[in-house]
Design a protein around this motif. Structure first.
Motif, short mmCIF file in Angstrom:
data_model
loop_
_atom_site.label_atom_id
_atom_site.label_comp_id
_atom_site.label_asym_id
_atom_site.label_seq_id
_atom_site.Cartn_x
_atom_site.Cartn_y
_atom_site.Cartn_z
N GLN A 84 -26.64 -62.06 48.22
CA GLN A 84 -25.35 -61.68 48.81
C GLN A 84 -24.25 -61.81 47.77
N LEU A 85 -23.52 -60.70 47.57
CA LEU A 85 -22.37 -60.70 46.68
C LEU A 85 -21.09 -60.94 47.47
N PRO A 86 -20.07 -61.51 46.86
CA PRO A 86 -18.76 -61.57 47.51
C PRO A 86 -18.24 -60.14 47.67
N VAL A 87 -17.80 -59.77 48.86
CA VAL A 87 -17.42 -58.38 49.15
C VAL A 87 -15.92 -58.27 49.37
N GLU A 88 -15.33 -57.23 48.78
CA GLU A 88 -13.91 -56.94 48.98
C GLU A 88 -13.77 -55.87 50.06
N SER A 89 -12.56 -55.72 50.60
CA SER A 89 -12.34 -54.79 51.71
C SER A 89 -12.68 -53.35 51.33
N TRP A 90 -12.54 -52.99 50.06
CA TRP A 90 -12.78 -51.61 49.64
C TRP A 90 -14.24 -51.34 49.28
N ASP A 91 -15.08 -52.37 49.27
CA ASP A 91 -16.48 -52.18 48.88
C ASP A 91 -17.25 -51.42 49.94
N VAL A 92 -17.99 -50.41 49.51
CA VAL A 92 -18.87 -49.66 50.40
C VAL A 92 -20.27 -49.69 49.78
N PRO A 93 -21.30 -50.01 50.57
CA PRO A 93 -22.65 -50.09 49.99
C PRO A 93 -23.13 -48.73 49.48
N LEU A 94 -23.96 -48.76 48.45
CA LEU A 94 -24.62 -47.55 47.99
C LEU A 94 -25.74 -47.19 48.97
N PRO A 95 -26.04 -45.88 49.12
CA PRO A 95 -27.13 -45.51 50.02
C PRO A 95 -28.51 -45.86 49.45
N LYS A 96 -28.63 -45.81 48.12
CA LYS A 96 -29.91 -46.12 47.48
C LYS A 96 -29.66 -46.72 46.10
N ILE A 97 -30.57 -47.60 45.70
CA ILE A 97 -30.60 -48.14 44.34
C ILE A 97 -32.05 -48.10 43.87
N VAL A 98 -32.25 -47.62 42.65
CA VAL A 98 -33.60 -47.53 42.09
C VAL A 98 -33.76 -48.58 41.00
N THR A 99 -34.79 -49.39 41.12
CA THR A 99 -35.17 -50.34 40.08
C THR A 99 -36.57 -49.92 39.58
N PRO A 100 -37.03 -50.47 38.45
CA PRO A 100 -38.33 -50.06 37.95
C PRO A 100 -39.49 -50.29 38.91
N ASP A 101 -39.32 -51.21 39.87
CA ASP A 101 -40.43 -51.53 40.75
C ASP A 101 -40.30 -50.97 42.17
N LYS A 102 -39.12 -50.42 42.55
CA LYS A 102 -39.01 -49.90 43.92
C LYS A 102 -37.76 -49.05 44.10
N ILE A 103 -37.73 -48.33 45.22
CA ILE A 103 -36.54 -47.62 45.65
C ILE A 103 -35.97 -48.37 46.84
N TRP A 104 -34.78 -48.90 46.67
CA TRP A 104 -34.09 -49.61 47.75
C TRP A 104 -33.28 -48.59 48.53
N SER A 105 -33.41 -48.57 49.83
CA SER A 105 -32.65 -47.61 50.63
C SER A 105 -32.00 -48.30 51.83
N TRP A 106 -30.74 -47.93 52.06
CA TRP A 106 -30.00 -48.45 53.20
C TRP A 106 -29.55 -47.30 54.10
N GLU A 107 -30.20 -46.15 53.97
CA GLU A 107 -29.83 -44.99 54.78
C GLU A 107 -30.47 -45.09 56.16
N GLN A 108 -29.70 -44.71 57.17
CA GLN A 108 -30.18 -44.80 58.54
C GLN A 108 -31.45 -43.98 58.74
N SER A 109 -31.49 -42.81 58.11
CA SER A 109 -32.63 -41.90 58.33
C SER A 109 -33.92 -42.47 57.76
N ASP A 110 -33.79 -43.44 56.82
CA ASP A 110 -34.98 -44.03 56.21
C ASP A 110 -35.39 -45.32 56.92
#
Length: 202
Positions: free
Chosen positions: A175-201
């Motif tokens: 968990q990062l400290p979050v500011e009011s203007w922060d909006v999560p990314l829909p996806k982040i890719v690392t060498p070992d996986k695809i992280w997704s926070w999209e509703q459709s996924d």
């Protein structure tokens, strides 16, 4: 320092230190594993105009990824610090022959040429650098706000280029400290996986 008490600056320092300690061999392996993950990314097939960035400061190397995207016939664009509009980016077409020059941070960027600029709204994907990310998809940048400003249309109404973060696995924190203007990314890719926070996924 306990994570609950850490500020964004604390996280930034800790993660950058960790990232800079990665060996060249590890970086090379990670950059190849990244291509494997990207080959599984459904957005790539439908995307032609793709913004990437040249890695620095221990970031996950994007050089092999760019070569691979060129081989896929994709048009690649790199960020350039806007010369007149403070805190904003332009994106310029990037080929193996593009003339480069160091920016104010010492990072190579295409030499400004109006004919090479693409309006950001015409990009399909923007692969986004980040210092850290958390379990909710929040992105910790370097603090300049360049990408936050660039991605406003996407975050507000899902228009324009879709942002996808790139990172080493070691850049994850719960968990990062979050500011009011922060909006999560829909996806982040690392060498070992695809992280997704999209509703459709979900």
């Amino acid at each position: 320092m306990h994570q609950d008490k850490m500020t964004r600056a604390d996280f930034r320092k800790q993660i950058r230190t960790k990232r800079k300690q990665l060996s060249d061999a590890f970086q090379q392996s990670a950059s190849q594993q990244l291509i494997h993950q990207l080959s599984r990314l459904p957005e790539l097939d439908a995307s032609q105009h793709i913004a990437v960035y040249l890695s620095a400061d221990g970031e996950l190397s994007t050089s092999a990824m760019i070569e691979w995207l060129w081989q896929q016939g994709k048009s690649i664009y790199l960020p350039v610090i806007h010369p007149f509009s403070a805190g904003h980016l332009l994106f310029l077409h990037y080929t193996p022959d593009t003339e480069m020059a160091p920016n104010r941070y010492g990072i190579a960027e295409p030499r400004l040429n109006k004919q090479l600029i693409i309006p950001t709204r015409q990009l399909d994907l923007i692969f986004t650098p980040l210092v850290g990310f958390d379990a909710s998809g929040h992105r910790l940048g370097m603090g300049g706000g360049y990408y936050d400003r660039t991605l406003v249309p996407w975050f507000h109404n899902r228009s324009g280029a879709k942002p996808i973060g790139l990172a080493h696995s070691c850049q994850f924190v719960e968990q990062l400290p979050v500011e009011s203007w922060d909006v999560p990314l829909p996806k982040i890719v690392t060498p070992d996986k695809i992280w997704s926070w999209e509703q459709s996924d979900a």
